[in-house]
Design a protein around this motif. Structure first.
Motif, short mmCIF file in Angstrom:
data_model
loop_
_atom_site.label_atom_id
_atom_site.label_comp_id
_atom_site.label_asym_id
_atom_site.label_seq_id
_atom_site.Cartn_x
_atom_site.Cartn_y
_atom_site.Cartn_z
N GLY A 21 6.65 9.08 28.12
CA GLY A 21 7.55 10.23 28.24
C GLY A 21 8.92 9.98 27.64
O GLY A 21 9.91 10.61 28.03
N ALA A 22 8.99 9.08 26.65
CA ALA A 22 10.28 8.71 26.07
C ALA A 22 10.78 9.71 25.04
O ALA A 22 11.97 9.72 24.72
N ILE A 23 9.88 10.56 24.51
CA ILE A 23 10.28 11.50 23.47
C ILE A 23 9.65 12.86 23.74
O ILE A 23 8.65 12.98 24.46
N ASN A 24 10.26 13.88 23.16
CA ASN A 24 9.62 15.20 23.15
C ASN A 24 8.55 15.21 22.09
O ASN A 24 8.74 14.66 20.99
N ILE A 25 7.42 15.80 22.40
CA ILE A 25 6.35 15.84 21.41
C ILE A 25 6.10 17.29 20.98
O ILE A 25 6.48 18.23 21.67
N SER A 26 5.47 17.43 19.83
CA SER A 26 5.20 18.75 19.27
C SER A 26 3.79 19.20 19.60
O SER A 26 2.95 18.41 20.06
N GLU A 27 3.54 20.46 19.33
CA GLU A 27 2.18 20.98 19.50
C GLU A 27 1.21 20.27 18.55
O GLU A 27 0.03 20.07 18.89
N ASP A 28 1.70 19.88 17.38
CA ASP A 28 0.84 19.19 16.41
C ASP A 28 0.41 17.83 16.94
O ASP A 28 -0.74 17.41 16.74
N HIS A 29 1.32 17.15 17.66
CA HIS A 29 0.93 15.88 18.29
C HIS A 29 -0.25 16.09 19.24
O HIS A 29 -1.20 15.31 19.27
N VAL A 30 -0.16 17.15 20.04
CA VAL A 30 -1.21 17.44 21.01
C VAL A 30 -2.53 17.74 20.30
O VAL A 30 -3.60 17.26 20.71
N ARG A 31 -2.46 18.54 19.25
CA ARG A 31 -3.70 18.90 18.52
C ARG A 31 -4.39 17.64 17.97
O ARG A 31 -5.62 17.49 18.08
N LYS A 32 -3.61 16.77 17.36
CA LYS A 32 -4.19 15.54 16.78
C LYS A 32 -4.73 14.65 17.88
O LYS A 32 -5.80 14.05 17.75
N TRP A 33 -4.00 14.53 18.99
CA TRP A 33 -4.43 13.68 20.11
C TRP A 33 -5.78 14.15 20.63
O TRP A 33 -6.70 13.35 20.82
N CYS A 34 -5.90 15.46 20.83
CA CYS A 34 -7.16 16.00 21.37
C CYS A 34 -8.30 15.87 20.36
O CYS A 34 -9.45 15.61 20.75
#
Length: 281
Positions: free
Chosen positions: A47-60
């Motif tokens: 939780g050290a940084i704000n993440i983007s929606e693109d981060h979530v898409r790639k993670w999933c």
């Protein structure tokens, strides 16, 4: 100091870490497949940084957890909008902030409001509002537009009489007499409360000081329909939109409201507070 936004990022990071582990991937392996620097995965999971929606898409996608994507993206969006510092919100003065409140209140049909230490803004007299806004201006070093802010707050109160809106507001007995405003201002405010208590669309509850509490009054909050929760800290306003978070606050409100008295009993407490203030003269 941990802020609500920081706590939300940590909770999201823990959830993403669980998804990675369920996929039997190391942080380095996930980063490599996503095309990221290896340290990014660790920062996200802590939780050290704000993440983007693109981060979530790639993670999933990498973790073969596409069914989690939409809910995780909703979480990211809620974190982006949940925490707004007062100095940033109020840098142009209090009037603009009151106008913003009018906008989202106009979109709400059912208000659940709990305030432990002062009268909710929609019920305040102009004199009470002036004292509260002047205190805010002084504390945060804002442009002094208190008069315009009061005018805007009074305009907000038209929502009490328009449409088919319903209001369930709960305050504590202490809020009736606490010295956040001068006694003569409080007396006028109590007269206003007595008048408003007969408004059919307003369900006004007061929690007696010695009433058995089913939940502790940790802080004030507003539930707007079942859409979002708003509450204030010393430095910021926090907005929560996740359905499970709204549900938690709705449960807290129901328990607080269960400790309150209504109707003639509530009016008796207001009258008693008025008499106590009169005896100070």
């Amino acid at each position: 100091m941990s802020t609500p936004a920081r706590q939300a990022r940590k909770a999201l990071g823990a959830r993403l870490k669980g998804i990675r582990k369920d996929a039997d991937l190391t942080g380095r392996a996930l980063a490599a497949q996503a095309g990221w620097h290896p340290s990014l995965v660790s920062k996200i999971e802590h939780g050290a940084i704000n993440i983007s929606e693109d981060h979530v898409r790639k993670w999933c996608r990498v973790c073969d957890a596409e069914w989690e994507r939409d809910d995780l993206i909703a979480t990211v969006r809620s974190i982006d909008t949940m925490f707004m510092e007062w100095r940033r919100q109020l840098r142009s003065g209090t009037r603009q902030r009151q106008k913003l409140s009018s906008t989202f209140e106009a979109e709400t049909n059912f208000f659940r409001v709990f305030e432990p230490l002062f009268i909710p803004g929609l019920l305040q007299t102009a004199e009470y509002a002036e004292t509260m806004l002047a205190m805010t201006v002084d504390f945060h070093g804002l442009p002094n537009d208190t008069e315009a802010g009061v005018e805007a707050r009074m305009f907000r109160q038209q929502v009490l009489y328009r449409g088919e809106r319903k209001f369930h507001m709960v305050i504590t007995q202490a809020a009736l007499t606490i010295g956040v405003v001068p006694s003569h201002v409080t007396r006028g405010q109590l007269d206003r409360l007595l008048t408003l208590s007969s408004l059919p669309r307003l369900h006004l509850g007061i929690i007696p000081t010695r009433a058995p509490h089913k939940y502790f009054p940790l802080h004030g909050f507003w539930i707007m329909d079942d859409r979002e929760v708003l509450f204030e800290t010393i430095s910021a306003e926090v907005k929560l939109t996740q359905s499970h978070e709204v549900a938690v606050y709705r449960r807290a409100f129901d328990r607080l409201a269960a400790s309150a008295v209504y109707g003639s009993e509530a009016r008796s407490l207001i009258t008693q507070a008025t008499e106590e203030l009169a005896s100070e003269i």
